[in-house]
Write a protein that holds these residues in place. Sequence first.
Motif, PDB file in Angstrom:
ATOM      1  N   GLU A  86       2.913 -13.146  -4.877  1.00 51.96           N
ATOM      2  CA  GLU A  86       2.524 -11.730  -4.848  1.00 51.96           C
ATOM      3  C   GLU A  86       3.710 -10.841  -4.479  1.00 51.96           C
ATOM      4  OE1 GLU A  86      -0.051  -9.604  -1.633  1.00 51.96           O
ATOM      5  OE2 GLU A  86      -1.430 -10.603  -3.026  1.00 51.96           O
ATOM      6  N   ARG A  87       4.469 -11.247  -3.455  1.00 51.43           N
ATOM      7  CA  ARG A  87       5.610 -10.454  -3.002  1.00 51.43           C
ATOM      8  C   ARG A  87       6.642 -10.300  -4.120  1.00 51.43           C
ATOM      9  NH1 ARG A  87      10.219 -12.242  -1.927  1.00 51.43           N
ATOM     10  NH2 ARG A  87       9.450 -14.387  -1.698  1.00 51.43           N
ATOM     11  N   GLU A  88       6.909 -11.386  -4.838  1.00 51.13           N
ATOM     12  CA  GLU A  88       7.900 -11.348  -5.918  1.00 51.13           C
ATOM     13  C   GLU A  88       7.433 -10.466  -7.072  1.00 51.13           C
ATOM     14  OE1 GLU A  88      10.056 -14.506  -8.950  1.00 51.13           O
ATOM     15  OE2 GLU A  88       9.400 -15.194  -6.957  1.00 51.13           O
ATOM     16  N   ALA A 127       5.426  -7.926  -6.805  1.00 48.96           N
ATOM     17  CA  ALA A 127       5.499  -6.540  -6.337  1.00 48.96           C
ATOM     18  C   ALA A 127       6.917  -6.000  -6.482  1.00 48.96           C
ATOM     19  CB  ALA A 127       5.041  -6.457  -4.886  1.00 48.96           C
ATOM     20  N   GLU A 128       7.901  -6.848  -6.181  1.00 46.07           N
ATOM     21  CA  GLU A 128       9.294  -6.430  -6.319  1.00 46.07           C
ATOM     22  C   GLU A 128       9.683  -6.286  -7.782  1.00 46.07           C
ATOM     23  OE1 GLU A 128      11.517  -9.371  -4.246  1.00 46.07           O
ATOM     24  OE2 GLU A 128      10.920  -8.672  -2.241  1.00 46.07           O
ATOM     25  N   THR A 129       9.207  -7.199  -8.615  1.00 42.42           N
ATOM     26  CA  THR A 129       9.538  -7.166 -10.042  1.00 42.42           C
ATOM     27  C   THR A 129       9.041  -5.896 -10.701  1.00 42.42           C
ATOM     28  OG1 THR A 129       9.486  -9.585 -10.213  1.00 42.42           O
ATOM     29  CG2 THR A 129       9.211  -8.343 -12.261  1.00 42.42           C
ATOM     30  N   ASP A 176       7.955  -3.196  -9.035  1.00 39.66           N
ATOM     31  CA  ASP A 176       8.198  -2.048  -8.167  1.00 39.66           C
ATOM     32  C   ASP A 176       6.900  -1.330  -7.805  1.00 39.66           C
ATOM     33  OD1 ASP A 176       9.706  -0.316  -6.645  1.00 39.66           O
ATOM     34  OD2 ASP A 176      10.100   1.063  -8.322  1.00 39.66           O
ATOM     35  N   SER A 183       3.203  -1.772  -4.982  1.00 40.10           N
ATOM     36  CA  SER A 183       2.762  -2.347  -3.711  1.00 40.10           C
ATOM     37  C   SER A 183       2.035  -3.670  -3.942  1.00 40.10           C
ATOM     38  CB  SER A 183       1.828  -1.375  -2.989  1.00 40.10           C
ATOM     39  OG  SER A 183       0.620  -1.225  -3.718  1.00 40.10           O
ATOM     40  N   ARG A 184       1.945  -4.476  -2.882  1.00 39.86           N
ATOM     41  CA  ARG A 184       1.229  -5.740  -2.986  1.00 39.86           C
ATOM     42  C   ARG A 184      -0.269  -5.546  -3.228  1.00 39.86           C
ATOM     43  NH1 ARG A 184       3.911  -9.833   1.415  1.00 39.86           N
ATOM     44  NH2 ARG A 184       2.405 -11.233   0.418  1.00 39.86           N
TER      45      ARG A 184
END
Length: 245
Positions: A32-34, A36-38, A40, A42-43
């Motif tokens: 999930e975190r990755e 969200a970063e990909t 841009d 929020s989780r």
Amino acid sequence: MKSRRLFWNIVEKIEQLIESGLYQPGSRLPPERELAETFDVSRPTIREAIIALEVRERVEVKTGSGVYVLENKNAPKQLHSISAFELTQARALVEGEAAALAATTITDEELRDLKSTLDAMEQEENPEHADRDFHMIISRATRNNAILLAVENLWQVRDTNIEVKTAYKGVCSQSSSKRLHEHTVIYQALKKRDTQAARAAMHQHFNRLINALFEAKEAQALEEVRRQTIETRGLYSLSHVIREV
């Protein structure tokens, strides 16, 4: 509303990545975190997107393990068992009747478009693309969407089935002049609005193609027999034990 549009946007992007093959069926999505970063975001937005994907049966959430990609049940099934011979026979039957019907319905504009594909073949300007356009113009000229769909599906097999693509590439590349002549005969029959001649010309085109496929298959089989004979001869030959006196 903005948040809702955002997570649906993520759903569409993930589905596109699945369809592209980046995320294969059976594989696990990034954490999930990755994600969200990909993307841009929020989780919580990613969690909403995953829920939507699960409802759409694109992914399966396994507690403690992760999110896994599922097979797309709505995707068209690929008939990998179709041979080049089967496809060519089917095309002859379907496209033969399509040509016969098109002879009564084709417009002058469509005839001009057909002539343009012949010119492209003669000048060797992407002849494979011109070949496909030629057949699709005739199918559309039937004014029958069921026939058009059938021909499109047959071409889909031709373009995606590895065995068929390989077989067609071998024979089509060696007979461009014959292909051009056969397409010209079909065009002339359509121009004369001759139903029987159009059907016969299309059948002749595919008859030559299927015979060329058989000849290529026979040559391949003979080459394989020759290769196996050479290997066997090398295995059992006594030349390496014979000594000159």
